[in-house]
Design a protein around this motif. Sequence first.
Motif, PDB file in Angstrom:
ATOM      1  N   MET A   1       0.897  -1.086  -0.002  1.00 34.35           N
ATOM      2  CA  MET A   1       0.035  -0.104   0.087  1.00 34.35           C
ATOM      3  C   MET A   1       0.782   1.267   0.057  1.00 34.35           C
ATOM      4  SD  MET A   1      -3.510   0.778   2.198  1.00 34.35           S
ATOM      5  CE  MET A   1      -2.891  -0.138   3.590  1.00 34.35           C
ATOM      6  N   THR A   2       0.656   2.092  -0.906  1.00 39.20           N
ATOM      7  CA  THR A   2       1.248   3.355  -0.892  1.00 39.20           C
ATOM      8  C   THR A   2       1.039   4.413  -0.104  1.00 39.20           C
ATOM      9  OG1 THR A   2       0.206   4.373  -2.753  1.00 39.20           O
ATOM     10  CG2 THR A   2       1.829   2.722  -3.607  1.00 39.20           C
ATOM     11  N   VAL A   3       1.712   5.570   0.050  1.00 39.50           N
ATOM     12  CA  VAL A   3       1.499   6.581   0.672  1.00 39.50           C
ATOM     13  C   VAL A   3       0.227   7.429   0.040  1.00 39.50           C
ATOM     14  CG1 VAL A   3       2.311   9.047   1.568  1.00 39.50           C
ATOM     15  CG2 VAL A   3       3.729   6.892   1.543  1.00 39.50           C
ATOM     16  N   SER A   4       0.054   7.414  -1.070  1.00 39.94           N
ATOM     17  CA  SER A   4      -0.998   7.991  -1.824  1.00 39.94           C
ATOM     18  C   SER A   4      -2.337   7.444  -1.776  1.00 39.94           C
ATOM     19  CB  SER A   4      -0.583   8.149  -3.407  1.00 39.94           C
ATOM     20  OG  SER A   4      -0.774   6.936  -3.921  1.00 39.94           O
ATOM     21  N   ALA A   5      -2.348   5.950  -1.481  1.00 37.15           N
ATOM     22  CA  ALA A   5      -3.440   5.138  -1.145  1.00 37.15           C
ATOM     23  C   ALA A   5      -4.103   5.811   0.238  1.00 37.15           C
ATOM     24  CB  ALA A   5      -3.286   3.733  -1.380  1.00 37.15           C
ATOM     25  N   VAL A   6      -2.922   5.612   1.214  1.00 37.71           N
ATOM     26  CA  VAL A   6      -3.339   6.094   2.652  1.00 37.71           C
ATOM     27  C   VAL A   6      -3.833   7.348   2.664  1.00 37.71           C
ATOM     28  CG1 VAL A   6      -2.454   6.535   4.944  1.00 37.71           C
ATOM     29  CG2 VAL A   6      -1.801   4.393   3.544  1.00 37.71           C
ATOM     30  N   LEU A   7      -3.453   8.408   1.910  1.00 37.17           N
ATOM     31  CA  LEU A   7      -3.748   9.799   1.999  1.00 37.17           C
ATOM     32  C   LEU A   7      -5.086   9.990   1.546  1.00 37.17           C
ATOM     33  CD1 LEU A   7      -0.458  11.958   1.257  1.00 37.17           C
ATOM     34  CD2 LEU A   7      -1.715  11.562   3.478  1.00 37.17           C
ATOM     35  N   GLY A   8      -5.355   9.188   0.058  1.00 39.85           N
ATOM     36  CA  GLY A   8      -6.541   9.256  -0.248  1.00 39.85           C
ATOM     37  C   GLY A   8      -7.490   8.774   0.391  1.00 39.85           C
ATOM     38  N   ALA A   9      -7.431   7.565   1.185  1.00 41.90           N
ATOM     39  CA  ALA A   9      -8.330   7.087   1.985  1.00 41.90           C
ATOM     40  C   ALA A   9      -8.718   7.974   3.044  1.00 41.90           C
ATOM     41  CB  ALA A   9      -7.889   5.590   2.721  1.00 41.90           C
ATOM     42  N   ILE A  10      -7.782   8.692   3.679  1.00 42.35           N
ATOM     43  CA  ILE A  10      -8.110   9.705   4.914  1.00 42.35           C
ATOM     44  C   ILE A  10      -8.743  10.770   4.235  1.00 42.35           C
ATOM     45  CG2 ILE A  10      -6.928  11.291   6.198  1.00 42.35           C
ATOM     46  CD1 ILE A  10      -4.653   9.562   6.408  1.00 42.35           C
ATOM     47  N   ALA A  11      -8.714  11.309   3.232  1.00 43.59           N
ATOM     48  CA  ALA A  11      -9.251  12.387   2.260  1.00 43.59           C
ATOM     49  C   ALA A  11     -10.425  12.151   2.267  1.00 43.59           C
ATOM     50  CB  ALA A  11      -8.679  13.017   1.261  1.00 43.59           C
ATOM     51  N   VAL A  12     -11.042  10.675   1.568  1.00 45.97           N
ATOM     52  CA  VAL A  12     -12.420  10.092   1.437  1.00 45.97           C
ATOM     53  C   VAL A  12     -12.874   9.856   2.712  1.00 45.97           C
ATOM     54  CG1 VAL A  12     -13.512   8.346   0.295  1.00 45.97           C
ATOM     55  CG2 VAL A  12     -11.756   9.282  -0.914  1.00 45.97           C
ATOM     56  N   GLY A  13     -12.327   9.398   3.743  1.00 42.79           N
ATOM     57  CA  GLY A  13     -12.980   9.133   5.071  1.00 42.79           C
ATOM     58  C   GLY A  13     -13.431  10.464   5.892  1.00 42.79           C
ATOM     59  N   LEU A  14     -12.665  11.434   5.648  1.00 40.55           N
ATOM     60  CA  LEU A  14     -13.091  12.718   6.241  1.00 40.55           C
ATOM     61  C   LEU A  14     -14.437  13.219   5.481  1.00 40.55           C
ATOM     62  CD1 LEU A  14      -9.791  14.575   6.783  1.00 40.55           C
ATOM     63  CD2 LEU A  14     -11.228  13.744   8.576  1.00 40.55           C
ATOM     64  N   VAL A  15     -14.353  13.165   4.408  1.00 43.42           N
ATOM     65  CA  VAL A  15     -15.491  13.672   3.697  1.00 43.42           C
ATOM     66  C   VAL A  15     -16.751  12.898   3.769  1.00 43.42           C
ATOM     67  CG1 VAL A  15     -16.582  14.273   1.113  1.00 43.42           C
ATOM     68  CG2 VAL A  15     -14.209  14.768   1.924  1.00 43.42           C
ATOM     69  N   ALA A  16     -16.382  11.595   3.609  1.00 44.84           N
ATOM     70  CA  ALA A  16     -17.664  10.654   3.678  1.00 44.84           C
ATOM     71  C   ALA A  16     -17.987  10.613   5.058  1.00 44.84           C
ATOM     72  CB  ALA A  16     -17.337   9.181   3.361  1.00 44.84           C
ATOM     73  N   GLY A  17     -17.047  10.708   6.372  1.00 43.63           N
ATOM     74  CA  GLY A  17     -17.670  10.741   7.545  1.00 43.63           C
ATOM     75  C   GLY A  17     -18.498  11.944   7.953  1.00 43.63           C
ATOM     76  N   ALA A  18     -18.173  12.850   7.371  1.00 40.52           N
ATOM     77  CA  ALA A  18     -19.113  14.300   7.457  1.00 40.52           C
ATOM     78  C   ALA A  18     -20.309  14.287   6.817  1.00 40.52           C
ATOM     79  CB  ALA A  18     -18.113  15.361   7.068  1.00 40.52           C
ATOM     80  N   LEU A  19     -20.314  13.530   5.659  1.00 45.50           N
ATOM     81  CA  LEU A  19     -21.723  13.480   4.873  1.00 45.50           C
ATOM     82  C   LEU A  19     -22.675  12.293   5.510  1.00 45.50           C
ATOM     83  CD1 LEU A  19     -20.425  13.578   1.258  1.00 45.50           C
ATOM     84  CD2 LEU A  19     -21.533  15.482   2.498  1.00 45.50           C
ATOM     85  N   GLY A  20     -21.802  11.329   6.166  1.00 45.04           N
ATOM     86  CA  GLY A  20     -22.561  10.199   6.889  1.00 45.04           C
ATOM     87  C   GLY A  20     -23.235  10.910   8.238  1.00 45.04           C
ATOM     88  N   HIS A  21     -22.443  11.808   8.886  1.00 42.44           N
ATOM     89  CA  HIS A  21     -22.974  12.361  10.033  1.00 42.44           C
ATOM     90  C   HIS A  21     -24.239  13.364   9.726  1.00 42.44           C
ATOM     91  CE1 HIS A  21     -23.038  15.508  13.364  1.00 42.44           C
ATOM     92  NE2 HIS A  21     -22.661  14.273  14.089  1.00 42.44           N
ATOM     93  N   LEU A  22     -24.219  13.961   8.403  1.00 48.57           N
ATOM     94  CA  LEU A  22     -25.375  14.720   8.142  1.00 48.57           C
ATOM     95  C   LEU A  22     -26.483  14.063   7.759  1.00 48.57           C
ATOM     96  CD1 LEU A  22     -23.305  17.597   6.026  1.00 48.57           C
ATOM     97  CD2 LEU A  22     -24.649  17.866   8.237  1.00 48.57           C
ATOM     98  N   ALA A  23     -26.223  12.780   7.107  1.00 49.95           N
ATOM     99  CA  ALA A  23     -27.298  11.933   6.497  1.00 49.95           C
ATOM    100  C   ALA A  23     -27.923  11.187   7.852  1.00 49.95           C
ATOM    101  CB  ALA A  23     -26.751  10.971   5.594  1.00 49.95           C
ATOM    102  N   ALA A  24     -27.397  10.976   8.718  1.00 53.26           N
ATOM    103  CA  ALA A  24     -27.780  10.105   9.930  1.00 53.26           C
ATOM    104  C   ALA A  24     -29.000  10.819  10.555  1.00 53.26           C
ATOM    105  CB  ALA A  24     -26.767  10.019  11.261  1.00 53.26           C
ATOM    106  N   PRO A  25     -30.210  10.041  10.712  1.00 54.17           N
ATOM    107  CA  PRO A  25     -31.351  10.621  11.531  1.00 54.17           C
ATOM    108  C   PRO A  25     -31.307  11.154  12.744  1.00 54.17           C
ATOM    109  CG  PRO A  25     -31.750   8.353  11.167  1.00 54.17           C
ATOM    110  CD  PRO A  25     -30.478   8.849  10.416  1.00 54.17           C
TER     111      PRO A  25
END
Length: 89
Positions: A1-25
Amino acid sequence: MTVSAVLGAIAVGLVAGALGHLAAPAREAIPRWLAAILGVTAALLATVLAALSGIDVRGIGLAGVIAQAGCASLTVILITTGTGYRSSR
């Protein structure tokens, strides 16, 4: 696993976590920082599982981003709604 894969996962996780928080009832159930940590953890887990199953994670493609975002958002929504917290409003 490369550094870019980890950084990409962190970026996607931050955005998806925020959107998931907004979508939760029951979004008051967990704080925003916990939703972000859950999102990053789930996205990293999706990346590790993809790497272990033989999928090339060196270049993050659209399928990888969708899998990471789906895993992260679903994790945040499930944790948020499963806490049993009820608002006093």
